[in-house]
Design a protein around this motif. Structure first.
Motif, PDB file in Angstrom:
ATOM      1  N   UNK A 118     -15.961  26.464 -79.327  1.00  0.00           N
ATOM      2  CA  UNK A 118     -16.803  27.108 -78.305  1.00  0.00           C
ATOM      3  C   UNK A 118     -16.810  26.344 -76.982  1.00  0.00           C
ATOM      4  N   UNK A 119     -16.752  25.008 -77.069  1.00  0.00           N
ATOM      5  CA  UNK A 119     -16.733  24.217 -75.835  1.00  0.00           C
ATOM      6  C   UNK A 119     -15.438  24.455 -75.062  1.00  0.00           C
ATOM      7  N   UNK A 120     -14.333  24.488 -75.805  1.00  0.00           N
ATOM      8  CA  UNK A 120     -13.034  24.757 -75.169  1.00  0.00           C
ATOM      9  C   UNK A 120     -13.046  26.132 -74.512  1.00  0.00           C
ATOM     10  N   UNK A 121     -13.625  27.098 -75.209  1.00  0.00           N
ATOM     11  CA  UNK A 121     -13.688  28.462 -74.666  1.00  0.00           C
ATOM     12  C   UNK A 121     -14.469  28.494 -73.350  1.00  0.00           C
ATOM     13  N   UNK A 122     -15.609  27.799 -73.306  1.00  0.00           N
ATOM     14  CA  UNK A 122     -16.421  27.748 -72.088  1.00  0.00           C
ATOM     15  C   UNK A 122     -15.673  27.057 -70.942  1.00  0.00           C
ATOM     16  N   UNK A 123     -14.966  25.976 -71.275  1.00  0.00           N
ATOM     17  CA  UNK A 123     -14.208  25.265 -70.254  1.00  0.00           C
ATOM     18  C   UNK A 123     -13.076  26.131 -69.702  1.00  0.00           C
ATOM     19  N   UNK A 124     -12.421  26.876 -70.593  1.00  0.00           N
ATOM     20  CA  UNK A 124     -11.346  27.765 -70.155  1.00  0.00           C
ATOM     21  C   UNK A 124     -11.890  28.898 -69.290  1.00  0.00           C
ATOM     22  N   UNK A 125     -13.060  29.425 -69.661  1.00  0.00           N
ATOM     23  CA  UNK A 125     -13.683  30.485 -68.856  1.00  0.00           C
ATOM     24  C   UNK A 125     -13.982  29.996 -67.445  1.00  0.00           C
TER      25      UNK A 125
END
Length: 324
Positions: A36-43
């Motif tokens: 989820x953290x990676x997803x937020x950073x990518x967003x």
């Protein structure tokens, strides 16, 4: 030489630990946290890139990767949920004593514990506390169970053969000494349960209704066992009106649930919704009209005559004794 044995990788792991304070293995072992953290950073990266460099050649690839990361996150969450559900089921199975050999609550992959707790169950002669466990497709109950203790298994009810009926506060107070009650009605057994508050009742009723609906086959017209009238609710046979005495005992028609004398319930008949071969005690009226109990809505407890002060359960044992 493996990667773990190489000096370069060892140096990398040391640096990771210095920066994060955690071993690299622990970081890799918690995808449910880090994805989820990676997803937020990518967003955020894609958002900033669209503002500052909307024509950047890597943007399409990043958006595609974001979709894959999001899908991976959902899959990871599902796997974690399954593991937690399985562990809770294993823990629950260990609490039950005398579970039938043919009942394995761990046998279904998606089965989980939906709700559990104590409810008062109206039995033939008195109400008794039982521990109920609502699974995705089954309702189990037994005595004991307080504060995580052992539960002595009594019965498992299939939710695709079960329904629930609300009892209004007004009717509950009029028919029983309790204010919050509802019926659990199945093909083989039906009974009334009592709760201590409106919130408790709503919690159980809503949850059981939802699971019943999820398991009910479309177009299924199930026939349910009658909910019996309490012994003390009736002083005379409901068919011939003769008074009950010490010698003239009360009996329950397994089809309609009415309290009748022996003379009015000598017949024995197979009721397939209760047992495929075992004959059950049946009253004269249900013999004369085999569909009578279906027309009655399978609930003698719903009667509102002045003599009815309590409602109780249906047992599928041919004896008049009630063990649960």
């Amino acid at each position: 030489m493996t990667h773990l044995e190489s000096d370069v990788f060892s140096d990398f792991m040391r640096k990771v630990k210095e920066v994060t304070g955690a071993d690299c293995r622990s970081l890799l072992g918690k995808p449910s946290v880090y994805v989820p953290r990676v997803r937020l950073q990518m967003q955020e990266l894609i958002k900033q890139m669209k503002k500052k460099q909307p024509d950047h050649p890597d943007l399409p690839s990043l958006e595609k990767a974001l979709g894959q990361v999001a899908a991976a996150g959902l899959e990871i969450n599902e796997l974690v949920d399954r593991k937690e559900n399985k562990l809770e089921l294993i823990k629950m199975a260990k609490r039950f004593n005398n579970m039938p050999n043919d009942l394995n609550i761990l046998s279904k992959a998606n089965r989980k514990v939906e709700k559990q707790g104590m409810m008062l169950k109206q039995c033939r002669r008195k109400e008794k506390p039982f521990y109920f466990v609502l699974l995705s497709d089954l309702l189990l109950y037994g005595d004991g169970g307080e504060e995580g203790s052992t539960i002595n298994f009594h019965r498992a009810m299939k939710l695709d053969e079960t329904t629930v009926r609300d009892i209004t506060e007004q009717d509950a107070e009029r028919l029983t000494k309790h204010k919050y009650a509802f019926e659990i009605v199945s093909k083989k057994k039906s009974f009334v349960v009592y709760l201590g508050s409106a919130a408790e009742k709503k919690g159980w009723l809503t949850k059981v209704e939802a699971q019943v609906k999820a398991n009910r086959k479309e177009g299924d017209q199930a026939v349910f066992a009658a909910t019996w009238l309490h012994d003390s609710a009736v002083t005379a046979c409901q068919q011939c009106s003769i008074d009950f005495t010490f010698l003239r005992r009360r009996h329950h028609c397994r089809a309609c649930g009415e309290v009748v004398c022996d003379a009015c319930s000598k017949a024995r008949k197979v009721l397939k919704h209760i047992h495929p071969t075992k004959k059950q005690r049946v009253c004269k009226k249900c013999v004369e009209d085999p569909d009578r109990y279906k027309k009655k809505g399978s609930s003698a407890a719903a009667k509102s005559s002045e003599s009815v002060t309590k409602v109780v359960e249906a047992v599928d044992d041919d004896t008049e004794e009630d063990s649960d």
